[in-house]
Design a protein around this motif. Sequence first.
Motif, PDB file in Angstrom:
ATOM      1  N   ARG A 252      -3.328   4.318  -2.544  1.00  0.00           N
ATOM      2  CA  ARG A 252      -4.353   3.451  -2.292  1.00  0.00           C
ATOM      3  C   ARG A 252      -5.287   4.336  -1.672  1.00  0.00           C
ATOM      4  NH1 ARG A 252      -3.682  -2.185  -0.249  1.00  0.00           N
ATOM      5  NH2 ARG A 252      -5.785  -2.405  -0.987  1.00  0.00           N
TER       6      ARG A 252
ATOM      7  N   GLU B 117      -1.101  11.868  -0.187  1.00  0.00           N
ATOM      8  CA  GLU B 117      -1.017  10.919  -1.128  1.00  0.00           C
ATOM      9  C   GLU B 117       0.448  10.797  -1.660  1.00  0.00           C
ATOM     10  OE1 GLU B 117      -3.240   8.913  -5.121  1.00  0.00           O
ATOM     11  OE2 GLU B 117      -4.247  10.800  -4.024  1.00  0.00           O
TER      12      GLU B 117
ATOM     13  N   SER C 211       0.863  -1.292  -0.033  1.00  0.00           N
ATOM     14  CA  SER C 211      -0.104  -0.120   0.204  1.00  0.00           C
ATOM     15  C   SER C 211       0.922   1.349   0.099  1.00  0.00           C
ATOM     16  CB  SER C 211      -0.723  -0.162   1.452  1.00  0.00           C
ATOM     17  OG  SER C 211      -0.110  -0.034   2.416  1.00  0.00           O
TER      18      SER C 211
ATOM     19  N   ARG D 224      -3.141   0.777   5.886  1.00  0.00           N
ATOM     20  CA  ARG D 224      -3.843   0.940   4.935  1.00  0.00           C
ATOM     21  C   ARG D 224      -3.723   2.100   3.966  1.00  0.00           C
ATOM     22  NH1 ARG D 224      -9.565   0.766   8.343  1.00  0.00           N
ATOM     23  NH2 ARG D 224     -10.365   0.326   6.169  1.00  0.00           N
ATOM     24  N   THR D 225      -4.413   3.193   4.045  1.00  0.00           N
ATOM     25  CA  THR D 225      -4.395   4.145   2.933  1.00  0.00           C
ATOM     26  C   THR D 225      -3.305   5.272   3.413  1.00  0.00           C
ATOM     27  OG1 THR D 225      -6.230   5.465   3.820  1.00  0.00           O
ATOM     28  CG2 THR D 225      -6.495   3.664   2.090  1.00  0.00           C
TER      29      THR D 225
ATOM     30  N   ALA E 142      -8.453   6.162  -0.297  1.00  0.00           N
ATOM     31  CA  ALA E 142      -9.835   5.336  -0.610  1.00  0.00           C
ATOM     32  C   ALA E 142     -11.000   6.630  -0.418  1.00  0.00           C
ATOM     33  CB  ALA E 142     -10.414   4.490   0.091  1.00  0.00           C
TER      34      ALA E 142
END
Length: 246
Positions: free
Chosen positions: A116, A95, A3, A55-56, A118
């Motif tokens: 990734r 990001e 990720s 995760r993100t 979201a």
Amino acid sequence: MYSIIVVPPSCGSVAEQLRIGTGERIEFGRAESGGGLTIAHAGVPRLAGEIAAHRTFWLLSNLSEDQTYVVENPEGAGEHVKVAPGRVDAPVPFELSRVTLPAAGDLLSFDVWAPRHAFRSVDRRALDGAGTVPAFALDRTKRYFAVLAALCERRLRGEPRAPLPAVEEIVERLRPSWPKVSRSAVYWNIDYLAVKLRLRLGPEAAGPGQRTHGKKESLASLALRFDLVREDDLLVLAPVASRAER
């Protein structure tokens, strides 16, 4: 699945990038470590820090004794996060990020990507009741929006600390798409934007020579902070014929 992507300084190929998945960590520093990021500079601690994927987004630990690290958003308007010495697992929301390490008079940097991110649908049409009043009601077809785009252009094109253009420079930038533009028209639109966006200027902008500069700085800061103008919006600065061709 990975990720987070860590891009070393002077990365020459995709094969040199480091990929980590949720729950995984890599160290970075002067000392070589298997699977970590080596930054060969005498001013970088042997173990300078650690990156963890979550995760993100990702977490940064500053393991140096006395240097603050800065994480910048290279696509933003100067947004950055400072991570103090000894801080562990500081969350980084960007990001695209650039991590800068002070190192014996040099500033060394490497990039971290979190591709990734979201998003959920923001469509609220299925809900009953009155709609929400827009926070900033801007019409992208109006002249004032072109003035705002010209004001923000340099910083949107990857120069977050670039000085704002003078009114004369804005006039020249707008002339291809607005042949009859004048200094007074640009001044009028800056004043109009200041009223429309409800700017509150501080006492330092009270002088006649500082008033316009203060409005420009406040307008650009507000527009870039809340994404009122994006890089895609710079199309309004193109000549009319060019826009029609698209």
